[in-house]
Design a protein around this motif. Sequence first.
Motif, PDB file in Angstrom:
ATOM      1  N   PHE A  47       0.846  -1.156  -0.089  1.00 51.51           N
ATOM      2  CA  PHE A  47      -0.112  -0.133   0.009  1.00 51.51           C
ATOM      3  C   PHE A  47       1.103   1.115   0.046  1.00 51.51           C
ATOM      4  CE2 PHE A  47      -2.816  -3.091   1.559  1.00 51.51           C
ATOM      5  CZ  PHE A  47      -4.294  -2.803   0.885  1.00 51.51           C
TER       6      PHE A  47
ATOM      7  N   LEU B  12       2.656   0.373   3.625  1.00 52.74           N
ATOM      8  CA  LEU B  12       2.469  -1.058   4.368  1.00 52.74           C
ATOM      9  C   LEU B  12       2.966  -1.987   3.388  1.00 52.74           C
ATOM     10  CD1 LEU B  12      -1.440  -0.879   5.251  1.00 52.74           C
ATOM     11  CD2 LEU B  12       0.587  -0.931   6.923  1.00 52.74           C
TER      12      LEU B  12
ATOM     13  N   HIS C 162     -12.270 -12.306   3.697  1.00 49.82           N
ATOM     14  CA  HIS C 162     -13.447 -11.928   4.169  1.00 49.82           C
ATOM     15  C   HIS C 162     -14.674 -12.606   3.458  1.00 49.82           C
ATOM     16  CE1 HIS C 162     -16.208  -8.419   3.956  1.00 49.82           C
ATOM     17  NE2 HIS C 162     -15.594  -8.024   5.076  1.00 49.82           N
TER      18      HIS C 162
ATOM     19  N   ARG D  59     -15.596  -6.326  -0.157  1.00 48.94           N
ATOM     20  CA  ARG D  59     -15.527  -5.194   0.577  1.00 48.94           C
ATOM     21  C   ARG D  59     -14.471  -5.733   1.596  1.00 48.94           C
ATOM     22  NH1 ARG D  59     -21.296  -5.885  -0.095  1.00 48.94           N
ATOM     23  NH2 ARG D  59     -22.317  -4.347  -1.491  1.00 48.94           N
ATOM     24  N   PRO D  60     -13.332  -5.449   1.695  1.00 52.55           N
ATOM     25  CA  PRO D  60     -12.233  -5.688   2.844  1.00 52.55           C
ATOM     26  C   PRO D  60     -12.162  -4.776   3.799  1.00 52.55           C
ATOM     27  CG  PRO D  60     -11.282  -4.638   0.740  1.00 52.55           C
ATOM     28  CD  PRO D  60     -12.448  -4.689   0.402  1.00 52.55           C
ATOM     29  N   ALA D  61     -11.607  -5.161   4.782  1.00 54.51           N
ATOM     30  CA  ALA D  61     -11.449  -4.124   6.035  1.00 54.51           C
ATOM     31  C   ALA D  61     -10.216  -2.843   5.483  1.00 54.51           C
ATOM     32  CB  ALA D  61     -11.083  -4.936   7.021  1.00 54.51           C
ATOM     33  N   ILE D  62      -9.570  -3.631   4.821  1.00 52.37           N
ATOM     34  CA  ILE D  62      -8.312  -2.369   4.458  1.00 52.37           C
ATOM     35  C   ILE D  62      -8.256  -2.820   2.980  1.00 52.37           C
ATOM     36  CG2 ILE D  62      -5.822  -1.899   4.341  1.00 52.37           C
ATOM     37  CD1 ILE D  62      -7.153  -0.923   6.764  1.00 52.37           C
ATOM     38  N   GLY D  63      -8.064  -1.615   1.990  1.00 45.35           N
ATOM     39  CA  GLY D  63      -7.965  -1.863   0.580  1.00 45.35           C
ATOM     40  C   GLY D  63      -9.382  -1.509  -0.212  1.00 45.35           C
ATOM     41  N   PRO D  64      -9.268  -1.457  -1.576  1.00 42.08           N
ATOM     42  CA  PRO D  64     -10.127  -0.996  -2.314  1.00 42.08           C
ATOM     43  C   PRO D  64     -11.376  -1.918  -2.346  1.00 42.08           C
ATOM     44  CG  PRO D  64      -8.364  -1.903  -3.671  1.00 42.08           C
ATOM     45  CD  PRO D  64      -7.965  -2.165  -2.332  1.00 42.08           C
ATOM     46  N   ILE D  65     -12.531  -1.669  -2.525  1.00 43.75           N
ATOM     47  CA  ILE D  65     -13.611  -2.188  -2.784  1.00 43.75           C
ATOM     48  C   ILE D  65     -13.822  -2.687  -4.285  1.00 43.75           C
ATOM     49  CG2 ILE D  65     -16.467  -2.170  -2.866  1.00 43.75           C
ATOM     50  CD1 ILE D  65     -16.094  -0.212  -0.441  1.00 43.75           C
TER      51      ILE D  65
END
Lengths: 227, 257
Positions: A143, A151, A159, A192-198
């Motif tokens: 990231f 990151l 997920h 739809r992750p907790a971190i990162g793009p949808i």
Amino acid sequence: MRKIYFLFASLLAGNFLFSQATPPPADDNSLSMANTQGLLRTQLTLTPSWMMKGTSGNDSTSISSARTNVYLHGTLEYYWTEHFSTRGDIYYFLNKNSAPGGLKKNHSLQVGCSYHFMKGMSLDPYVGVCGGISLVQISPMDFMKGDSTFLPNYQVPSHLDPVWAPRVGMNFYGQHVFHFFVEAQYLMGTYRPAIGPILSINEIRISAGLGFNFVILHKEATVRPAI
Amino acid sequence: MPYSYYFSKLIDPNPMKKILVFAFLLVGISAFAQDRKPNKNVGGQFSLGVRSTISLFSDAGSSMGTGAGGQFRIRLYNFMNTEWFGDYLMSSIGTIGTRTDYHIGWSVMFYSPKQKPFKKYHPKPYFLTGHCFDYTRIAGNNPFYQDPNHSVASRWSSAVQAGLGFHIPFCERVDLSLSAQYMFHLGKDITAVTRTAVNGDEFLYIDKEEASINGHLLISFSLNIRCADLWHDHQKKGGARKAAPDPDGQNPKHIEQ
């Protein structure tokens, strides 16, 4: 005394009638499907799929566009009537993409129902719909924030995402032991992750192959000897 | 001792009692082998089902959500059913956040009191109302703006819901149901606002506010399989089945789905 013997003899005769077994068929291959009611259909096959772009917010995105995914696809389907069946499907994602951000996991569990158009025929075209859940994860990726890595090689946790899919297909019941099938489903869902793009996980999945039949109820009506 | 002596002992000169006992045993066995008669009183039906849900949230800026879940139904009377459900719902907030909802609740479904004979593919409408507990979590997904106080928030709330729906029975055991209900949630409000950083990145700023009422429309598709009858029709002594009342008095095979 004679009456008792007669009674006994008639009871015995009745028992012989009950003990008669249906003569076994000469050859299993001479039996064909006459009626799908009470049939448990199973299949296991390899399913290729192609990701489609879907909208996510204001963007049109896909989790791994321009790549063919392959799944191990198993189905268990029960025909309640000749026109209506319920089914469960499991898709196990096989060819994971190890490139950063590539699709690592996309296993699905689906439950649905199908409407079968024809009755008492060898050809069995149907439409259906199913809903379920997909376990999705992408491969570790960097990231970036501006020019620096914020990151490095970060593994986003897997997920669960709800999915649903319309389905269309055709079975061909030639013999009572197995059948041929071909079907296509358009799976719709959003990662739809907790971190990162949808991202969209829409894809078209096409399955074809050989399935097995287990006749559970109405055996006499379901299987008939071929003439 | 001649063999005829043993035969005379073996063959009772008055075997009627034994034959009667044997006959009763046969009747008992044949009674077990009989298919169960249609249960004319549908109270006690237990159904298991799976459901897909579409949620149209009206707060926190979230878009249409999709969900999956399960449910079971216990029918109490011909005109009343109960539905116990659990849902897992997700919706996007633009491309920068996610709303996750877990519902666990129950509804009472009221059918028309007028009983009609069972017919395949004929919709059976109902009105439903009920109660639900909801756990909501709203989180931003931008990794650079992860503030424990303002990038994620969750709450428990209690909700009441009411709506309309219908079953489409495909056979006597399986039905597909569609219902639309509006849920009013009472709990702390969560607001999510899109903010832009100095470098142009967008992120979600989330805040928790005082308790308020907010709601959303929930549309559910469910597939249900009737798998048990928890309490059968009333039985007379000896197991004979009491004839169930048939309100129309016309249809002896009356089964209400």
